[in-house]
Design a protein around this motif. Structure first.
Motif, mmCIF file in Angstrom:
data_model
loop_
_atom_site.group_PDB
_atom_site.id
_atom_site.type_symbol
_atom_site.label_atom_id
_atom_site.label_comp_id
_atom_site.label_asym_id
_atom_site.label_seq_id
_atom_site.Cartn_x
_atom_site.Cartn_y
_atom_site.Cartn_z
ATOM 1 N N VAL A 1 0.864 -1.349 0.135
ATOM 2 C CA VAL A 1 -0.094 0.372 -0.064
ATOM 3 C C VAL A 1 0.830 1.086 -0.036
ATOM 4 O O VAL A 1 0.478 1.726 -0.518
ATOM 5 C CB VAL A 1 -1.323 0.162 1.085
ATOM 6 N N LEU A 2 1.783 0.619 0.989
ATOM 7 C CA LEU A 2 3.108 2.426 0.911
ATOM 8 C C LEU A 2 3.491 2.304 -0.308
ATOM 9 O O LEU A 2 3.776 3.551 -0.667
ATOM 10 C CB LEU A 2 3.904 2.271 1.957
ATOM 11 N N TRP B 1 1.680 6.760 -6.619
ATOM 12 C CA TRP B 1 0.700 7.286 -6.377
ATOM 13 C C TRP B 1 0.975 8.982 -6.389
ATOM 14 O O TRP B 1 0.463 9.990 -7.656
ATOM 15 C CB TRP B 1 -0.980 7.389 -6.231
ATOM 16 N N TRP B 2 1.647 9.699 -5.711
ATOM 17 C CA TRP B 2 1.493 11.091 -5.072
ATOM 18 C C TRP B 2 3.719 11.368 -6.006
ATOM 19 O O TRP B 2 2.942 12.161 -6.834
ATOM 20 C CB TRP B 2 2.548 10.533 -4.012
ATOM 21 N N TRP B 3 3.593 10.819 -6.734
ATOM 22 C CA TRP B 3 4.896 11.105 -7.654
ATOM 23 C C TRP B 3 4.428 11.527 -8.660
ATOM 24 O O TRP B 3 5.084 12.146 -9.679
ATOM 25 C CB TRP B 3 6.346 10.175 -7.440
ATOM 26 N N ASN C 1 4.307 15.270 -10.792
ATOM 27 C CA ASN C 1 4.946 15.678 -12.511
ATOM 28 C C ASN C 1 3.818 16.061 -13.108
ATOM 29 O O ASN C 1 3.884 16.746 -13.498
ATOM 30 C CB ASN C 1 4.923 14.081 -12.509
ATOM 31 N N GLN C 2 2.696 15.547 -12.444
ATOM 32 C CA GLN C 2 1.661 15.909 -13.478
ATOM 33 C C GLN C 2 1.533 17.469 -13.268
ATOM 34 O O GLN C 2 1.213 18.850 -14.091
ATOM 35 C CB GLN C 2 0.493 15.271 -13.351
ATOM 36 N N ILE C 3 1.453 17.409 -12.081
ATOM 37 C CA ILE C 3 0.222 19.603 -11.374
ATOM 38 C C ILE C 3 2.046 19.856 -11.803
ATOM 39 O O ILE C 3 1.686 21.427 -12.958
ATOM 40 C CB ILE C 3 0.917 19.620 -10.054
#
Ligand SMILES: [Zn+2]
Length: 81
Positions: A14-15, A21-23, A27-29
């Protein structure tokens, strides 16, 4: 032999998914911000100087450099300005 994943293993999976997902989001932002910066002409204008450097012309009589637009007569009788 197949072993049932223990709780620490599940937490680790999960981690890892959360970090990936956070990474991906980060990158998208970043990409979106860069695209908006390139698209927005106001941001592009900021990098340019507010006043473009004026063309300077030299008075042939007095030798003084004056801006091409707004040249003043230096007072000499044969001054071209
Ligand atoms: Zn002059």
């Amino acid at each position: 032999m197949f072993t049932i994943p223990t709780l620490p293993k599940i937490l680790l999976i999960v981690l890892v998914i959360a970090v990936v997902w956070w990474w991906h989001r980060r990158n998208q932002i970043k990409k979106r911000e860069q695209a908006e910066l390139e698209r927005n002409p106001r941001n592009r204008a900021k990098s340019k100087p507010a006043n473009p450097i004026e063309d300077m012309t030299q008075c042939k009589v007095c030798g003084a450099y004056v801006p091409a637009s707004g040249a003043k007569n230096c007072g000499r009788p044969n001054c071209p300005f």
